[in-house]
Design a protein around this motif. Structure first.
Motif, PDB file in Angstrom:
ATOM      1  N   ARG A 163       0.817  -1.207   0.000  1.00 28.61           N
ATOM      2  CA  ARG A 163       0.000   0.000   0.000  1.00 28.61           C
ATOM      3  C   ARG A 163       0.848   1.254   0.000  1.00 28.61           C
ATOM      4  N   HIS A 173      -1.402  -4.803   2.680  1.00 31.27           N
ATOM      5  CA  HIS A 173      -2.840  -4.996   2.923  1.00 31.27           C
ATOM      6  C   HIS A 173      -3.093  -6.417   3.421  1.00 31.27           C
ATOM      7  N   ASP A 177     -10.519  -6.253   0.053  1.00 32.40           N
ATOM      8  CA  ASP A 177     -11.540  -5.209  -0.073  1.00 32.40           C
ATOM      9  C   ASP A 177     -12.589  -5.643  -1.088  1.00 32.40           C
ATOM     10  N   HIS A 252     -16.948   0.150   1.120  1.00 35.71           N
ATOM     11  CA  HIS A 252     -16.457  -1.202   0.795  1.00 35.71           C
ATOM     12  C   HIS A 252     -16.327  -1.977   2.087  1.00 35.71           C
TER      13      HIS A 252
HETATM   14 ZN   LIG Z   1      -8.774  -3.007   3.079  1.00 33.57          ZN
END
Ligand SMILES: [Zn+2]
Length: 272
Positions: A163, A173, A177, A252
């Motif tokens: 990230r 991460h 997601d 999300h």
């Molecule tokens: Zn995430």
């Protein structure tokens, strides 16, 4: 693979066994999941230890299967685990995870101020306490594979991505997601117990579920909650709704799957 074959009298490896929906995908990489058929006929499950933590063992027609989560920080090379004290080896291969650039308008979520930092430090301890559940036997039948908690789009926010927030590198991460409309109900992927319900600086409104045998799941950025800590849930029960609380660019679900004390790629243990 040579090490595996040496022990094939005892362990038969299920690599490439993805045709059967009841068999979990395995990927012997950092952040991956690997499973072994254990040639045990005992009624009581064997104790499997990997990297200092007890790993999940589930029963099927053939006997017992051990499921090991490999840490994202794991070194490539030979790893070992123990079954009732006896050591076995397997090889962890390299995996190149992609880089994900994220632009955040809320700069405090990238460079927290000192007050935020105190909160983050406190919450780190809370989160690690939530994830340190004592070992319990399997709660529900057929917990794995998990059922997907929401129906949505898998985009760039895949497990393991490196990230970069507003140009600044951050931790990789550790979840998946799933992009889905605000307010969509989030369903429990298996039977379990709610162990923590809280609002965290980065994760926003978060629910932690424990499914037994060290398997846990985490739901972040919720709009609202439908469960309380201590509550038992069945597969398919509503945990809350999708939102964008905490460090999120839009609605999300950040979904985390934790086993033998490490985050693993949720895509490997879910019926998508
Ligand atoms: Zn995430």
């Amino acid at each position: 693979m040579k090490n595996f074959l040496k022990y094939s009298w005892f362990i038969c490896v299920l690599f490439g066994y993805q045709a059967d929906a009841n068999v979990i995908q395995t990927e012997a990489v950092p952040g991956g999941v690997v499973e072994f058929q254990l040639n045990f006929s005992s009624e009581t499950p064997p104790t499997v230890m990997y990297a200092g933590h007890q790993a999940a063992v589930i029963r099927d027609q053939q006997g017992w299967r051990a499921i090991l989560g490999i840490p994202l920080s794991a070194k490539v090379g030979t790893h070992s685990f123990e079954v009732n004290g006896k050591q076995f080896n397997f090889e962890v291969q390299d995996k190149a995870y992609p880089t994900q650039h994220v632009k955040l308008n809320n700069k405090r979520k990238v460079n927290p101020n000192s007050e935020d930092m105190q909160r983050i430090t406190r919450e780190k301890q809370q989160i690690s306490a939530a994830l340190s559940q004592p070992w319990t036997d399997w709660i529900g039948e057929a917990t794995l594979p998990l059922q997907k908690p929401v129906d949505g789009k898998l985009g760039n926010g895949r497990f393991g991505s490196r990230r970069v927030f507003n140009g600044q590198p951050r931790q990789p991460h550790t979840g998946l997601d799933i992009t889905v409309a605000q307010g969509t109900p989030i369903l429990a992927p298996a039977d379990g117990v709610v162990v923590d319900v809280n609002d965290y600086f980065f994760n926003g409104n978060t629910v932690f579920l424990s499914h037994g045998q060290g398997v846990m799941t985490m739901y972040c950025h919720l709009n609202d909650f439908a469960v309380q800590a201590g509550q038992q849930v069945r597969r398919g029960d509503v945990l809350g709704t999708v939102g964008k609380t905490g460090r999120a660019t839009g609605p999300h679900l950040h979904w985390g799957v934790w086993m033998n004390h490490t985050w693993v790629n949720p895509e490997l243990v879910t019926d998508f």
